[in-house]
Enzyme design. Structure first.
Site, PDB file in Angstrom:
ATOM      1  N   ARG A   1      -9.042   0.089   4.748  1.00 46.90           N
ATOM      2  CA  ARG A   1      -8.930   0.340   3.308  1.00 46.90           C
ATOM      3  C   ARG A   1      -9.835  -0.590   2.496  1.00 46.90           C
ATOM      4  O   ARG A   1     -10.359  -0.199   1.465  1.00 46.90           O
ATOM      5  CB  ARG A   1      -7.474   0.178   2.850  1.00 46.90           C
ATOM      6  CG  ARG A   1      -6.577   1.330   3.252  1.00 46.90           C
ATOM      7  CD  ARG A   1      -5.195   1.182   2.680  1.00 46.90           C
ATOM      8  NE  ARG A   1      -4.302   2.271   3.066  1.00 46.90           N
ATOM      9  CZ  ARG A   1      -4.112   3.389   2.378  1.00 46.90           C
ATOM     10  NH1 ARG A   1      -4.769   3.570   1.245  1.00 46.90           N
ATOM     11  NH2 ARG A   1      -3.276   4.317   2.797  1.00 46.90           N
TER      12      ARG A   1
ATOM     13  N   TYR B   1     -13.282  -3.504  -1.950  1.00 51.30           N
ATOM     14  CA  TYR B   1     -14.416  -2.980  -2.721  1.00 51.30           C
ATOM     15  C   TYR B   1     -15.541  -3.994  -2.903  1.00 51.30           C
ATOM     16  O   TYR B   1     -16.700  -3.694  -2.642  1.00 51.30           O
ATOM     17  CB  TYR B   1     -13.959  -2.448  -4.091  1.00 51.30           C
ATOM     18  CG  TYR B   1     -15.059  -1.670  -4.808  1.00 51.30           C
ATOM     19  CD1 TYR B   1     -15.363  -0.372  -4.414  1.00 51.30           C
ATOM     20  CD2 TYR B   1     -15.792  -2.239  -5.835  1.00 51.30           C
ATOM     21  CE1 TYR B   1     -16.376   0.336  -5.037  1.00 51.30           C
ATOM     22  CE2 TYR B   1     -16.810  -1.537  -6.465  1.00 51.30           C
ATOM     23  CZ  TYR B   1     -17.095  -0.242  -6.070  1.00 51.30           C
ATOM     24  OH  TYR B   1     -18.106   0.449  -6.683  1.00 51.30           O
TER      25      TYR B   1
ATOM     26  N   THR C   1       0.826  -1.206   0.000  1.00 48.79           N
ATOM     27  CA  THR C   1       0.000   0.000   0.000  1.00 48.79           C
ATOM     28  C   THR C   1       0.859   1.254   0.000  1.00 48.79           C
ATOM     29  O   THR C   1       0.606   2.202  -0.751  1.00 48.79           O
ATOM     30  CB  THR C   1      -0.916   0.013   1.236  1.00 48.79           C
ATOM     31  OG1 THR C   1      -1.701  -1.177   1.253  1.00 48.79           O
ATOM     32  CG2 THR C   1      -1.830   1.223   1.222  1.00 48.79           C
TER      33      THR C   1
END
Length: 287
Positions: free
Chosen positions: A140, A109, A46
């Site tokens: 995240r 997501y 990340t």
């Protein structure tokens, strides 16, 4: 996997002002952290702004790090995503020479079920020629991997550890209480490192070790007094590293140290003037 105990540094990807990759800055960074005593490198996680790099750039960064490292310490490669088939395709097309393990983030997501997360990781672990370290970062991904899910995956012969960045110490304790003896429970939060060590953790994959690797060497390998002193010394800087999101803060700190510029790629922006001044003041006190 004892070679992956202690401090892993989640390397930033330095950029020039035109957003191109600064390979000289990357070389200075690699030498800085190795000289400072980190135990292994984590490339394209990340903190490396991987999601803004092209496939060609990812290969260039990986190859550059392997070249600069020159087999001095182990290298862990960030390889994950929310499209399982795409990850498997990446694995099949990657040369793993010089790579000790991969760090694979939980699917983001999509928000899969726990059963879906397990199936995703089993497919990756079955296909990957090097060991897999899980990565749970619900802040995240918006999807937490439960302790039960981690323990189920820990039974897979090619899954060797978990980078836990949930911030949930109780969940970490649930993992530590039942994980295999050789499973690596790795902190994904610099300030949680000492706490995870106390329950059987193996170390840290750190953001701030980009700048202050010797502090993390003391934290992970020093005496109890040295370790506690190192842990408390992180307090003035830690919050600033995330005030405008990671890696904005750490790149700004590296700029003050003369290692690389603090350019980031859109949609992130360089540190604001206010944050820049706060990081500069904290760094002066740290010195």
């Amino acid at each position: 996997m004892n070679i992956l105990k202690g401090t892993g540094v989640a390397l930033v990807t330095p950029f020039h002002d035109d957003y191109s990759i600064d390979f000289e800055g990357l070389k200075r960074l690699v030498n800085h952290v190795i000289d400072g005593g980190v135990d292994y490198l984590v490339v394209l996680g990340t903190t490396g702004e991987t999601v803004t790099l092209t496939s060609a750039e990812k290969k260039q960064v990986l190859n550059a790090v392997l070249d600069y490292n020159n087999d001095r310490i182990p290298v862990v490669y960030g390889m994950g995503g929310n499209n399982t088939m795409a990850v498997l395709n990446d694995i099949s097309s990657t040369d793993f020479t010089g790579i000790t393990a991969i760090l694979s983030v939980s699917p983001y997501y999509n928000k899969p079920s726990q059963a879906g997360i397990i199936s995703h990781y089993k497919a990756i672990a079955d296909a990957c020629p090097v060991p897999v370290i899980l990565y749970n970062i619900p802040g995240r991904t918006m999807s937490n991997m439960t302790a039960e899910t981690t323990l189920t995956l820990a039974e897979h012969s090619n899954i060797v550890g978990m980078k836990e960045a949930s911030g949930n110490l109780e969940q970490c304790m649930q993992i530590a209480a039942k994980m295999p003896r050789d499973f690596l429970l790795v902190s994904g939060d610099d300030l949680m490192t000492k706490a995870l060590y106390s329950i059987g953790g193996s170390g840290i994959i750190s953001v701030m070790a980009n700048a202050i690797p010797a502090t993390f060497k003391a934290l992970c390998h020093g005496t109890e007094e040295e370790s506690m002193k190192a842990a408390f010394s992180l307090l003035p800087l830690n919050g600033l590293m995330y005030e405008e999101s990671n890696p904005v803060g750490i790149k700004n700190l590296l700029r003050h140290m003369g290692i690389c510029e603090d350019q980031v790629r859109l949609p992130m922006l360089r540190a604001s003037l206010e944050l820049n001044q706060k990081i500069k003041a904290a760094y002066q006190k740290l010195k």
